[in-house]
Each structure stands twice: as C-alpha cells, then as structure tokens.
Design a protein around this motif. Structure first.
Motif, PDB file in Angstrom:
ATOM      1  N   SER B 210     -18.415 -14.626 101.732  1.00  0.00           N
ATOM      2  CA  SER B 210     -19.579 -15.507 101.670  1.00  0.00           C
ATOM      3  C   SER B 210     -20.772 -14.842 100.982  1.00  0.00           C
ATOM      4  CB  SER B 210     -19.971 -15.932 103.079  1.00  0.00           C
ATOM      5  OG  SER B 210     -20.405 -14.814 103.813  1.00  0.00           O
ATOM      6  N   THR B 211     -21.584 -15.671 100.351  1.00  0.00           N
ATOM      7  CA  THR B 211     -22.791 -15.191  99.673  1.00  0.00           C
ATOM      8  C   THR B 211     -23.985 -15.916 100.281  1.00  0.00           C
ATOM      9  OG1 THR B 211     -22.326 -16.853  98.000  1.00  0.00           O
ATOM     10  CG2 THR B 211     -21.683 -14.611  97.485  1.00  0.00           C
ATOM     11  N   PRO B 212     -24.787 -15.203 101.061  1.00  0.00           N
ATOM     12  CA  PRO B 212     -25.802 -15.883 101.880  1.00  0.00           C
ATOM     13  C   PRO B 212     -27.107 -16.236 101.153  1.00  0.00           C
ATOM     14  CG  PRO B 212     -25.751 -13.542 102.389  1.00  0.00           C
ATOM     15  CD  PRO B 212     -24.664 -13.771 101.373  1.00  0.00           C
ATOM     16  N   VAL B 213     -27.241 -15.903  99.874  1.00  0.00           N
ATOM     17  CA  VAL B 213     -28.470 -16.268  99.151  1.00  0.00           C
ATOM     18  C   VAL B 213     -28.097 -16.963  97.837  1.00  0.00           C
ATOM     19  CG1 VAL B 213     -30.625 -15.468  98.116  1.00  0.00           C
ATOM     20  CG2 VAL B 213     -29.716 -14.279 100.131  1.00  0.00           C
ATOM     21  N   VAL B 214     -28.674 -18.152  97.650  1.00  0.00           N
ATOM     22  CA  VAL B 214     -28.434 -18.931  96.430  1.00  0.00           C
ATOM     23  C   VAL B 214     -29.799 -19.314  95.847  1.00  0.00           C
ATOM     24  CG1 VAL B 214     -27.592 -21.163  95.562  1.00  0.00           C
ATOM     25  CG2 VAL B 214     -26.185 -19.832  97.158  1.00  0.00           C
ATOM     26  N   ILE B 215     -29.907 -19.207  94.534  1.00  0.00           N
ATOM     27  CA  ILE B 215     -31.150 -19.608  93.871  1.00  0.00           C
ATOM     28  C   ILE B 215     -30.937 -20.942  93.159  1.00  0.00           C
ATOM     29  CG2 ILE B 215     -32.828 -18.972  92.072  1.00  0.00           C
ATOM     30  CD1 ILE B 215     -32.588 -16.122  92.962  1.00  0.00           C
ATOM     31  N   VAL B 216     -31.875 -21.876  93.398  1.00  0.00           N
ATOM     32  CA  VAL B 216     -31.832 -23.192  92.758  1.00  0.00           C
ATOM     33  C   VAL B 216     -32.973 -23.234  91.740  1.00  0.00           C
ATOM     34  CG1 VAL B 216     -31.933 -25.690  93.101  1.00  0.00           C
ATOM     35  CG2 VAL B 216     -30.941 -24.225  94.892  1.00  0.00           C
ATOM     36  N   ARG B 217     -32.610 -23.414  90.495  1.00  0.00           N
ATOM     37  CA  ARG B 217     -33.612 -23.369  89.410  1.00  0.00           C
ATOM     38  C   ARG B 217     -33.649 -24.710  88.679  1.00  0.00           C
ATOM     39  NH1 ARG B 217     -33.296 -17.945  86.333  1.00  0.00           N
ATOM     40  NH2 ARG B 217     -34.358 -17.407  88.293  1.00  0.00           N
ATOM     41  N   GLY B 218     -34.850 -25.185  88.397  1.00  0.00           N
ATOM     42  CA  GLY B 218     -34.961 -26.380  87.564  1.00  0.00           C
ATOM     43  C   GLY B 218     -35.380 -27.641  88.319  1.00  0.00           C
ATOM     44  N   LEU B 219     -35.595 -27.503  89.623  1.00  0.00           N
ATOM     45  CA  LEU B 219     -36.165 -28.623  90.383  1.00  0.00           C
ATOM     46  C   LEU B 219     -37.672 -28.436  90.383  1.00  0.00           C
ATOM     47  CD1 LEU B 219     -34.168 -29.102  93.695  1.00  0.00           C
ATOM     48  CD2 LEU B 219     -34.497 -30.775  91.873  1.00  0.00           C
ATOM     49  N   ASN B 220     -38.390 -29.503  90.215  1.00  0.00           N
ATOM     50  CA  ASN B 220     -39.844 -29.356  90.162  1.00  0.00           C
ATOM     51  C   ASN B 220     -40.472 -29.867  91.454  1.00  0.00           C
ATOM     52  OD1 ASN B 220     -42.278 -28.673  89.152  1.00  0.00           O
ATOM     53  ND2 ASN B 220     -42.491 -30.470  87.832  1.00  0.00           N
ATOM     54  N   LEU B 221     -40.273 -29.140  92.540  1.00  0.00           N
ATOM     55  CA  LEU B 221     -40.710 -29.631  93.851  1.00  0.00           C
ATOM     56  C   LEU B 221     -41.677 -28.692  94.561  1.00  0.00           C
ATOM     57  CD1 LEU B 221     -37.258 -30.889  95.177  1.00  0.00           C
ATOM     58  CD2 LEU B 221     -39.220 -32.327  94.617  1.00  0.00           C
ATOM     59  N   TYR B 222     -42.090 -27.631  93.895  1.00  0.00           N
ATOM     60  CA  TYR B 222     -42.935 -26.644  94.581  1.00  0.00           C
ATOM     61  C   TYR B 222     -44.217 -27.279  95.110  1.00  0.00           C
ATOM     62  CZ  TYR B 222     -45.648 -22.541  95.630  1.00  0.00           C
ATOM     63  OH  TYR B 222     -46.403 -21.599  96.291  1.00  0.00           O
ATOM     64  N   SER B 223     -44.575 -26.935  96.334  1.00  0.00           N
ATOM     65  CA  SER B 223     -45.816 -27.419  96.929  1.00  0.00           C
ATOM     66  C   SER B 223     -46.582 -26.247  97.518  1.00  0.00           C
ATOM     67  CB  SER B 223     -45.513 -28.426  98.026  1.00  0.00           C
ATOM     68  OG  SER B 223     -46.694 -28.681  98.746  1.00  0.00           O
ATOM     69  N   SER B 224     -47.895 -26.243  97.289  1.00  0.00           N
ATOM     70  CA  SER B 224     -48.702 -25.176  97.882  1.00  0.00           C
ATOM     71  C   SER B 224     -49.268 -25.578  99.244  1.00  0.00           C
ATOM     72  CB  SER B 224     -49.833 -24.781  96.917  1.00  0.00           C
ATOM     73  OG  SER B 224     -50.632 -25.910  96.669  1.00  0.00           O
ATOM     74  N   ASP B 225     -48.942 -26.814  99.691  1.00  0.00           N
ATOM     75  CA  ASP B 225     -49.381 -27.237 101.037  1.00  0.00           C
ATOM     76  C   ASP B 225     -48.700 -26.386 102.101  1.00  0.00           C
ATOM     77  OD1 ASP B 225     -50.506 -29.333  99.664  1.00  0.00           O
ATOM     78  OD2 ASP B 225     -48.916 -30.753 100.181  1.00  0.00           O
ATOM     79  N   ASP B 226     -49.275 -26.453 103.300  1.00  0.00           N
ATOM     80  CA  ASP B 226     -48.534 -25.946 104.454  1.00  0.00           C
ATOM     81  C   ASP B 226     -47.405 -26.926 104.724  1.00  0.00           C
ATOM     82  OD1 ASP B 226     -49.106 -23.544 105.566  1.00  0.00           O
ATOM     83  OD2 ASP B 226     -50.823 -24.250 106.737  1.00  0.00           O
ATOM     84  N   VAL B 227     -46.197 -26.441 104.799  1.00  0.00           N
ATOM     85  CA  VAL B 227     -45.066 -27.340 105.026  1.00  0.00           C
ATOM     86  C   VAL B 227     -44.319 -26.893 106.278  1.00  0.00           C
ATOM     87  CG1 VAL B 227     -44.797 -27.774 102.549  1.00  0.00           C
ATOM     88  CG2 VAL B 227     -43.431 -25.974 103.637  1.00  0.00           C
ATOM     89  N   SER B 228     -43.565 -27.823 106.858  1.00  0.00           N
ATOM     90  CA  SER B 228     -42.757 -27.477 108.020  1.00  0.00           C
ATOM     91  C   SER B 228     -41.506 -28.338 108.068  1.00  0.00           C
ATOM     92  CB  SER B 228     -43.540 -27.685 109.316  1.00  0.00           C
ATOM     93  OG  SER B 228     -42.656 -27.576 110.430  1.00  0.00           O
ATOM     94  N   VAL B 229     -40.440 -27.727 108.503  1.00  0.00           N
ATOM     95  CA  VAL B 229     -39.184 -28.447 108.656  1.00  0.00           C
ATOM     96  C   VAL B 229     -39.333 -29.564 109.690  1.00  0.00           C
ATOM     97  CG1 VAL B 229     -38.141 -27.039 110.476  1.00  0.00           C
ATOM     98  CG2 VAL B 229     -36.713 -27.869 108.599  1.00  0.00           C
ATOM     99  N   LYS B 230     -40.345 -29.441 110.549  1.00  0.00           N
ATOM    100  CA  LYS B 230     -40.548 -30.467 111.581  1.00  0.00           C
ATOM    101  C   LYS B 230     -40.970 -31.816 110.999  1.00  0.00           C
ATOM    102  CE  LYS B 230     -41.337 -27.030 115.099  1.00  0.00           C
ATOM    103  NZ  LYS B 230     -42.259 -26.241 115.902  1.00  0.00           N
TER     104      LYS B 230
END
Lengths: 251, 251
Positions: B210-230
C-alpha cells in the motif's frame, strides 16, 4: 492515473451514437475506463417521458402532497421502482435494476422542460454496447462505467456512483491478501466502480458547462469477464439500513 | 487531473514528520491536494492502545459475545464513540469527531499485533498542521485530506472517505447555478472531499504494497477559509437513516 474530459460534445439527442462521438474527439487507449453520465445515455436512448401524458394515481397524488412535490414526478418514480423504501420526507426507492436512490434517478435537470428523463433501461447493457462499439471503432479494449450522482448515509452531499459497468468488476476483493505485518486482511472489499465514478464526477460538473464523458487512464482493472453493477447491490436480508428504514415505515 | 503516489515512504512511527517526508520525496505544486491515509497520521501521533492494558467492561463483553468479536476491541470502540447507532451484527458508531463508521475506525490491520490503532484525535487539526508544514518547507499552498475507507448504505464494498480536511471545503454547492436549459439547479451539493478520497483510494491499496500518500493535481478547489470535515456531517434530526436505525434498536 490521469483523468481528462472529452470536450466539445454537442447536446445529446435520441439516436446519437455516443461511442462514435467519443472516438471522433479522442483516441482511447487499451484499458482506459470511459466514464459516461447516465443523462446522455438516457437521452441517446430516448428514455424520456412527456410530462403532459402522465396521469398520476391517487396514491401518487397523496404521496406528492405529503412531500410537497409534483404528482407527475411521483407517478413516474412509482412506475420506475420495485420498492418504495422511504416515502417521506424524500422518496427513496429501489429502481427496476436494483439501484437505490432518491426519485429512482428521474431527472428534471439538463432536459427539455416538457420531459422527465429516466435511467437507461439496462445500464449494464448500455455500457457493454458502448464499450464494444468503441473497440470496433478504435481497436482498443476499454471499460465503460455509466454514472449518476447519489446521496449517502449520515452525510450531506452527493458523489458520483456507478449505475452500469462493462469491462471492470465493481468490487475489488482484497480478502486473503496480507497487510504490512503479514496478517491476512479479513473484510476489505473495495467498491472500485463507485470510486472511479466519484473521481470522474470531480471533472464532470452539474451545471451548464458540464462535461458528461471523462476518460480514466492508468488503472489496471480491465476484466474480460461478464460483469454487472448488481455485483455490488447488497441483498435485502443482509442490509441493516434497509431493515431500519422498514422499521420506521411500520412504526 | 492527475493522481500519483508518493513512493518509498518508510513504515511510519511515532514522532515521524509526514510533511517533511513528503517534501523530501516529491515537489508539491500550488493547490495540489495531498491525500494521506489516516493510518499513518495516527501512527505518527502514536494513536495506539496496548491491547494488554485494556480491561473490557461487562457491557463490552456482552456486546462482543453477541457479535462474535473481541471484547477488548469493543471496549476501545466504546471509549472512542459518542453513540452506538447499531450494536448488531456490526458495531456502527459516531466517533468523537462526529464521523459515523464501523468500529469507530479502530484498526487492527497494518499495525503491530500488540496494538490497536485509533483515529487521529483531531483529524482537521492534523490536516492543517501537515498542510502548514508543507507550505513552510516547499513554499506552496496545498490542501490536505486525511482519509479512511468506509462502507455505504445499500451496497457492498468500501470507498475512500475524508475524515479530516485542510484547504478545501468538503462540500461544493452547485445550488443556484443553471443547467443546460437555463433552469436553476435546486438540490445539488457535491461531496468533493469524499470524491477526492475515493479517487486517491484507487491508488492506495489495502495490502502490504500500500501507498498511504497520493497527490491530486489539477483540481482548482483550494480555499483559504477555515474548513472542517464536520461541514458534511448531517445533523441528527435531519437524518432519516439514523432515525430508521434507532427505530430498529428500540423495536
């Protein structure tokens, strides 16, 4: 793994040859997964119902009133489902192919106002037909996944899910393989078809700029077996959530 | 959109700096999503419990007997959950962070036999800490999603899901946008964090390789807000499936 959209597809209409449209715009490679939104498959198959032709039953009228929705829509959902699992506050049903979703996937978006769009009649068959046709046109063995978006238990928001498959088993079975410490994995079955559908949905979009075909390249999951999306539907007696919803209904 | 694994990571142990390990092996770009399996975050944070130190309560012993499982495991699940939604035939609980899953995500795989591994104490906080550390080391603003695998309603098989987020809102709201025919979309909220987790899980694997780290490149979803999985956890009163399971419990 790489995912890209097939661009410049026209609005799909009855009789359109989706396989040919894809091959005219891109060059599939062997074992690509071609992910196609069920909406355009349904449109090409004329899976539409003229709203004016629907006469809602008394039951549909009563159910629609309770949910504050359109009696004609409820009638179409009833006609396209084998069981109504939840009737209020949403209409959650098992459709004719065993897929459980809100409103049986009957769609009012991205279709001419006069019509409802229902799911393809045989989504596995549609996936197979498109896959075989792409093989014929491009000389490549591809997988095809037909997708819709669905809600989930306990969480807000929808994800892409597979509703028809060809050339890829929907479940990958990890049982019997060993973990990092040599222990045998006991229960892990991975829903790869739904994961692929979710990945593709990130590029598809819901609004006017939507792109209904995404190609997934670099996964090595092609299977020449006969496959069916039904491999991942839980049998009713083994489904605790379904039992719970039935309990609620009879309480 | 492109997804690739971060290769040659060693077995993660307490105190390891995951951000530094990633930056030593790859060069993140701005707005990449770094997807990390919760297992290695938990290991780096020493979220382990020595099995021999667990004294199961009478309730844990009774519950374990009913399910044919390990009383020590049940005790750890009880200690790490705020509510037991289903107790039989599986133990489905809401964990301390609001996430609903079987056994509260307590893991027996890919960890030394003497220990259970529990979820990171504050997965959003862990994601933020790793994300800020990567920004410091690489000078790039990345998003981080910490993932686990979960089952689904009505279907066999597990998919990758987000259990902690940084730099990306878990839900993308399409409401108010217009469809191909100019109609306003009414109900579509897309669970992008879970879709990204599913996509990454296709490359992660469950077994020894298994490889526990994957990088996803090319989605334009970055947010500088405070975010939460909740943001994506459904409120209990609005959750029909939870109501059903409660009904079953009290029937």
């Amino acid at each position: 793994m790489e995912l890209f959209t097939v661009d410049d597809l026209p609005l799909i209409k009855e009789g359109d040859n989706i396989a040919a449209m894809i091959c005219e715009r891109t060059q599939p490679e062997s074992h690509d997964v071609i992910v196609i939104a069920s909406t355009i498959v349904a449109k090409s198959e004329a899976a539409t119902i003229l709203k004016d032709a629907i006469i809602p039953s008394e039951r549909a009228v009563a159910m629609a009133k309770k949910c504050g929705t359109d009696p004609a829509l409820v009638q179409v959902v009833l006609d396209n489902s084998v069981e109504q699992i939840v009737e209020f506050p949403v209409l959650l049903v098992e459709n004719l192919n065993g897929h459980v979703s809100i409103n049986a996937g009957i769609d009012d978006s991205n279709v001419d106002d006069r019509y409802f769009l229902h799911m393809p009649h045989d989504p596995d068959g549609s996936a197979k037909s498109i896959g075989l046709h792409i093989a014929e046109l491009c000389g490549k063995d591809v997988s095809v996944i037909i997708t819709d978006t669905n809600g989930r238990a306990f969480k807000i928001g929808q994800t892409g899910v597979a509703v028809g498959v060809y050339g890829v088993h929907p479940i990958k079975d990890w049982r019997g393989e060993k973990d990092l410490f040599g222990k045998v994995l006991e229960i892990t079955e991975e829903a790869v078809a739904d994961e692929i559908a979710s990945a593709a949905n990130l590029l598809m979009g819901e609004a006017a700029g939507s792109t209904p075909v995404v190609i997934v390249r670099g996964l090595n999951l092609y299977s020449s077996d006969d496959v069916s999306v039904k491999e991942m539907y839980r049998r009713e007696g083994e489904d605790i959530i379904r039992k719970g919803l039935k309990c609620l209904r009879h309480s």
